[in-house]
Design an enzyme around this catalytic site. Structure first.
Site, PDB file in Angstrom:
ATOM      1  N   SER A 195       0.825  -1.221   0.000  1.00 46.37           N
ATOM      2  CA  SER A 195       0.000   0.000   0.000  1.00 46.37           C
ATOM      3  C   SER A 195       0.853   1.263   0.000  1.00 46.37           C
ATOM      4  CB  SER A 195      -0.865   0.053   1.271  1.00 46.37           C
ATOM      5  OG  SER A 195      -1.816  -0.946   1.260  1.00 46.37           O
ATOM      6  N   MET A 247      -1.985  -6.438   7.345  1.00 44.89           N
ATOM      7  CA  MET A 247      -3.056  -7.264   6.777  1.00 44.89           C
ATOM      8  C   MET A 247      -2.612  -8.049   5.547  1.00 44.89           C
ATOM      9  SD  MET A 247      -6.028  -4.372   6.905  1.00 44.89           S
ATOM     10  CE  MET A 247      -6.151  -3.210   8.275  1.00 44.89           C
ATOM     11  N   SER A 248      -1.315  -8.238   5.362  1.00 41.66           N
ATOM     12  CA  SER A 248      -0.873  -8.909   4.118  1.00 41.66           C
ATOM     13  C   SER A 248       0.392  -9.716   4.364  1.00 41.66           C
ATOM     14  CB  SER A 248      -0.597  -7.840   3.045  1.00 41.66           C
ATOM     15  OG  SER A 248       0.529  -7.073   3.393  1.00 41.66           O
ATOM     16  N   HIS A 275      -5.629  -9.313  -1.078  1.00 41.45           N
ATOM     17  CA  HIS A 275      -5.635  -9.450   0.386  1.00 41.45           C
ATOM     18  C   HIS A 275      -6.716 -10.444   0.785  1.00 41.45           C
ATOM     19  CE1 HIS A 275      -3.939  -5.423  -0.281  1.00 41.45           C
ATOM     20  NE2 HIS A 275      -3.269  -5.625   0.840  1.00 41.45           N
ATOM     21  N   TYR A 331      -8.712 -10.163   3.127  1.00 36.56           N
ATOM     22  CA  TYR A 331      -9.961  -9.475   3.482  1.00 36.56           C
ATOM     23  C   TYR A 331     -10.821  -9.118   2.272  1.00 36.56           C
ATOM     24  CZ  TYR A 331      -7.323  -5.139   2.441  1.00 36.56           C
ATOM     25  OH  TYR A 331      -6.552  -4.173   1.840  1.00 36.56           O
ATOM     26  N   GLU A 332     -10.264  -9.241   1.069  1.00 36.37           N
ATOM     27  CA  GLU A 332     -11.064  -8.885  -0.108  1.00 36.37           C
ATOM     28  C   GLU A 332     -12.072  -9.972  -0.461  1.00 36.37           C
ATOM     29  OE1 GLU A 332      -8.688  -6.921  -3.374  1.00 36.37           O
ATOM     30  OE2 GLU A 332      -7.090  -7.354  -1.931  1.00 36.37           O
ATOM     31  N   HIS A 382      -7.417   4.149   5.664  1.00 37.07           N
ATOM     32  CA  HIS A 382      -6.600   3.711   4.524  1.00 37.07           C
ATOM     33  C   HIS A 382      -5.877   4.907   3.899  1.00 37.07           C
ATOM     34  CE1 HIS A 382      -5.154   0.996   1.535  1.00 37.07           C
ATOM     35  NE2 HIS A 382      -5.677   1.709   0.543  1.00 37.07           N
ATOM     36  N   ASN A 415       2.123   4.083  10.953  1.00 40.12           N
ATOM     37  CA  ASN A 415       1.438   4.564  12.164  1.00 40.12           C
ATOM     38  C   ASN A 415       1.859   3.711  13.344  1.00 40.12           C
ATOM     39  OD1 ASN A 415      -0.456   2.629  10.457  1.00 40.12           O
ATOM     40  ND2 ASN A 415      -0.916   2.280  12.627  1.00 40.12           N
ATOM     41  N   HIS A 466      -3.228   0.299  -4.667  1.00 44.65           N
ATOM     42  CA  HIS A 466      -2.681  -0.954  -5.203  1.00 44.65           C
ATOM     43  C   HIS A 466      -2.997  -0.938  -6.692  1.00 44.65           C
ATOM     44  CE1 HIS A 466      -2.053  -2.917  -1.237  1.00 44.65           C
ATOM     45  NE2 HIS A 466      -3.043  -2.135  -0.891  1.00 44.65           N
ATOM     46  N   ALA A 522       2.664  -1.990   4.098  1.00 43.73           N
ATOM     47  CA  ALA A 522       2.500  -0.903   5.057  1.00 43.73           C
ATOM     48  C   ALA A 522       2.073  -1.568   6.357  1.00 43.73           C
ATOM     49  CB  ALA A 522       1.429   0.061   4.566  1.00 43.73           C
TER      50      ALA A 522
HETATM   51  N1  HPA Z   1      -2.809  -2.276  11.288  1.00 45.30           N
HETATM   52  C1  HPA Z   1      -2.964  -3.138  10.258  1.00 45.30           C
HETATM   53  N2  HPA Z   1      -2.545  -2.875   9.036  1.00 45.30           N
HETATM   54  C2  HPA Z   1      -1.903  -1.708   8.830  1.00 45.30           C
HETATM   55  C3  HPA Z   1      -1.711  -0.786   9.856  1.00 45.30           C
HETATM   56  C4  HPA Z   1      -2.187  -1.090  11.165  1.00 45.30           C
HETATM   57  O1  HPA Z   1      -2.048  -0.328  12.119  1.00 45.30           O
HETATM   58  N3  HPA Z   1      -1.052   0.259   9.311  1.00 45.30           N
HETATM   59  C5  HPA Z   1      -0.865  -0.032   8.017  1.00 45.30           C
HETATM   60  N4  HPA Z   1      -1.381  -1.228   7.698  1.00 45.30           N
END
Ligand code: HPA
Length: 274
Positions: free
Chosen positions: A34, A212-213, A87, A89-90, A248, A236, A65, A117
């Protein structure tokens, strides 16, 4: 090879890609996470192939993406970059990247570098940092090899993140005077972000970052015998560790901050990567 193998389409895909890239013979592939897709702009004399032209490749619907393949030269070396991934989750399938990774194998790729990310669980490692993943924890309870057949499915994940490749990245960071953090990545299914309680649990369990990946791709790639390394662009701190609200858009904007660091390390590392 496996129950759900996209072997046939992977072979056909590789042929199709080969027919478009002339005499390039990439043995290294990099999956861009991402907000990191613009790293593909650094490839010289690049050929772009939309995923839609390849069978069994994901239709990428997440902003940030790109959904295309970029093949070109990075620091004088032939490289394939994947802008965008499927992903879990998709669609709820953890093996959504099986055919792309099998295609890479057919193409002659032997080393796979994954980027993503991620949220950091270490207060001192904030947005814009880059973390070399040295191990992972699966929180989602999922595995892309469920349903596979044969003893090969019992993949040994010790050293999944290849120690020799990790060393190359450490050297590349030193050579470019780049701060490269290291740690354990914990895979959450998403798409919702974690709760503060989950983040506290992840810290106790020994994770340094959450995302998440990547993990399903690492498992698939190890199943196929590829050498793997992975890097997180920290966007973050984990939920509840700072005042910021997660989204996102925030992830994408902050990934941009880590992109330059990631690019410097990658450019240097590709000179040495197998
Ligand atoms: N959690 C999950 N996936 C992420 C995060 C997060 O804090 N930041 C970027 N992708």
């Amino acid at each position: 090879m496996t129950r759900k193998s996209g072997r046939k389409s992977a072979g056909g895909n590789a042929e199709r890609i080969r027919s478009q890239i002339g005499d390039r013979t990439p043995s290294l592939a990099i999956i861009l996470g991402s907000g990191l897709g613009s790293l593909a702009d650094e490839l010289e004399e690049r050929v772009m192939i939309p995923y839609a032209e390849l069978s069994g490749w994901p239709r990428v619907g997440v902003a940030g993406h790109g959904g295309e393949l970029a093949i070109g030269a990075l620091a004088g070396r032939d490289v394939v970059m994947l802008k965008g991934r499927a992903h879990y989750y998709e669609h709820g399938r953890p093996d959504g990247m099986r055919t792309p990774i099998e295609t890479l194998l057919h193409l002659g790729v032997r080393t796979l570098v994954l980027t993503n990310a991620a949220g950091s669980l270490r207060p001192s490692v904030g947005a814009g940092s880059v973390m070399l993943i040295t191990d992972h924890i699966v929180w989602s309870g999922m595995n892309p090899l469920i349903g596979d057949e044969g003893d090969g499915r019992f993949v040994d994940l010790r050293d999944a993140y290849d120690p020799a490749l990790c060393e190359i990245f450490r050297r590349a960071a030193a050579a470019t005077k780049t701060m490269l953090h290291e740690g354990v990545y914990m895979w959450f299914s998403g798409p919702s972000f974690e709760t503060p309680a989950e983040i506290r649990a992840a810290r106790i369990l020994g994770a340094d970052a959450v995302g998440m990946s990547t993990v399903p791709e690492v498992i698939l790639a190890r199943r196929l015998g590829l050498q793997v390394a992975a890097l997180s662009a920290i966007t973050n701190l984990g939920a509840g560790m700072a005042e910021e609200r997660l989204s996102h858009a925030h992830t994408q904007a902050q990934a941009e901050r880590a992109r330059h660091t990631l690019s410097a390390v990658l450019r240097q590392a590709v000179k040495e990567l197998p």
